[in-house]
Design a protein around this motif. Structure first.
Motif, mmCIF file in Angstrom:
data_model
loop_
_atom_site.group_PDB
_atom_site.id
_atom_site.type_symbol
_atom_site.label_atom_id
_atom_site.label_comp_id
_atom_site.label_asym_id
_atom_site.label_seq_id
_atom_site.Cartn_x
_atom_site.Cartn_y
_atom_site.Cartn_z
ATOM 1 N N THR A 22 -1.782 -8.775 -5.583
ATOM 2 C CA THR A 22 -2.289 -9.695 -4.570
ATOM 3 C C THR A 22 -1.745 -9.266 -3.202
ATOM 4 O O THR A 22 -0.826 -8.444 -3.120
ATOM 5 C CB THR A 22 -1.821 -11.139 -4.859
ATOM 6 O OG1 THR A 22 -0.394 -11.163 -4.797
ATOM 7 C CG2 THR A 22 -2.292 -11.616 -6.211
ATOM 8 N N VAL A 23 -2.283 -9.859 -2.156
ATOM 9 C CA VAL A 23 -1.804 -9.581 -0.801
ATOM 10 C C VAL A 23 -0.322 -9.955 -0.700
ATOM 11 O O VAL A 23 0.490 -9.213 -0.159
ATOM 12 C CB VAL A 23 -2.638 -10.356 0.251
ATOM 13 C CG1 VAL A 23 -1.993 -10.280 1.625
ATOM 14 C CG2 VAL A 23 -4.050 -9.807 0.312
ATOM 15 N N ARG A 24 0.034 -11.091 -1.280
ATOM 16 C CA ARG A 24 1.422 -11.575 -1.224
ATOM 17 C C ARG A 24 2.368 -10.610 -1.945
ATOM 18 O O ARG A 24 3.432 -10.265 -1.429
ATOM 19 C CB ARG A 24 1.504 -12.965 -1.845
ATOM 20 C CG ARG A 24 2.893 -13.559 -1.791
ATOM 21 C CD ARG A 24 2.884 -14.992 -2.205
ATOM 22 N NE ARG A 24 2.304 -15.787 -1.120
ATOM 23 C CZ ARG A 24 2.290 -17.093 -1.085
ATOM 24 N NH1 ARG A 24 2.784 -17.777 -2.079
ATOM 25 N NH2 ARG A 24 1.777 -17.735 -0.064
ATOM 26 N N SER A 35 -0.423 -10.759 6.715
ATOM 27 C CA SER A 35 -1.487 -10.456 7.679
ATOM 28 C C SER A 35 -1.584 -8.955 7.952
ATOM 29 O O SER A 35 -2.674 -8.423 8.169
ATOM 30 C CB SER A 35 -1.306 -11.235 8.980
ATOM 31 O OG SER A 35 -0.034 -11.020 9.513
ATOM 32 N N THR A 36 -0.448 -8.258 7.906
ATOM 33 C CA THR A 36 -0.458 -6.801 8.085
ATOM 34 C C THR A 36 -1.153 -6.134 6.905
ATOM 35 O O THR A 36 -1.968 -5.222 7.093
ATOM 36 C CB THR A 36 0.972 -6.250 8.240
ATOM 37 O OG1 THR A 36 1.586 -6.886 9.361
ATOM 38 C CG2 THR A 36 0.976 -4.749 8.443
ATOM 39 N N VAL A 37 -0.852 -6.595 5.699
ATOM 40 C CA VAL A 37 -1.514 -6.046 4.506
ATOM 41 C C VAL A 37 -3.019 -6.235 4.639
ATOM 42 O O VAL A 37 -3.806 -5.313 4.432
ATOM 43 C CB VAL A 37 -1.023 -6.755 3.211
ATOM 44 C CG1 VAL A 37 -1.869 -6.341 2.017
ATOM 45 C CG2 VAL A 37 0.437 -6.434 2.958
ATOM 46 N N HIS A 38 -3.408 -7.442 5.016
ATOM 47 C CA HIS A 38 -4.825 -7.768 5.133
ATOM 48 C C HIS A 38 -5.502 -6.902 6.194
ATOM 49 O O HIS A 38 -6.571 -6.344 5.963
ATOM 50 C CB HIS A 38 -4.979 -9.251 5.464
ATOM 51 C CG HIS A 38 -6.349 -9.750 5.229
ATOM 52 N ND1 HIS A 38 -7.281 -9.843 6.216
ATOM 53 C CD2 HIS A 38 -6.958 -10.160 4.088
ATOM 54 C CE1 HIS A 38 -8.410 -10.289 5.708
ATOM 55 N NE2 HIS A 38 -8.247 -10.501 4.419
ATOM 56 N N THR A 42 -8.502 -4.268 5.456
ATOM 57 C CA THR A 42 -9.860 -4.619 5.876
ATOM 58 C C THR A 42 -10.311 -3.887 7.139
ATOM 59 O O THR A 42 -11.450 -3.453 7.216
ATOM 60 C CB THR A 42 -9.990 -6.135 6.103
ATOM 61 O OG1 THR A 42 -8.998 -6.542 7.044
ATOM 62 C CG2 THR A 42 -9.826 -6.895 4.818
ATOM 63 N N GLU A 43 -9.427 -3.715 8.103
ATOM 64 C CA GLU A 43 -9.838 -3.109 9.370
ATOM 65 C C GLU A 43 -9.452 -1.625 9.475
ATOM 66 O O GLU A 43 -10.301 -0.766 9.634
ATOM 67 C CB GLU A 43 -9.235 -3.866 10.550
ATOM 68 C CG GLU A 43 -9.746 -5.291 10.660
ATOM 69 C CD GLU A 43 -9.044 -6.077 11.742
ATOM 70 O OE1 GLU A 43 -8.521 -5.463 12.699
ATOM 71 O OE2 GLU A 43 -9.000 -7.316 11.626
#
Length: 84
Positions: A22-24, A35-38, A42-43
């Motif tokens: 998971t992201v966590r 938020s950095t992982v995300h 994604t971007e």
């Protein structure tokens, strides 16, 4: 973009794909924020390696769909230990 950020984004994506993390879990493993992982997945990764980004996205989407189930199980576990 800095080289180390690109490398991190690729490493994170590979980790998520291999472990279905998971992201966590990923944030904890790499010592960065969720938020950095995300953002990396994604971007940033879309610019570096779109096919890797798509694979990581699939895992993250599945995790997101299952999130409410995991949360419910964690809550159930918590209350079983409190009253048992």
């Amino acid at each position: 973009m800095k080289d180390y950020i690109e490398e991190r984004a690729v490493e994170i994506a590979e980790y998520i794909i291999e472990t279905k993390a998971t992201v966590r879990q990923t944030a904890k493993k790499f010592g960065i924020s969720k938020s950095t992982v995300h953002k990396d997945c994604t971007e940033r990764l879309l610019q570096i390696n779109p096919s890797l980004a798509a694979e990581a996205r699939k895992v993250l989407d599945v995790n997101k769909q299952e999130r409410h189930i995991r949360g419910g199980l964690a809550t159930r576990e918590k209350y079983l230990h409190q009253h048992g």
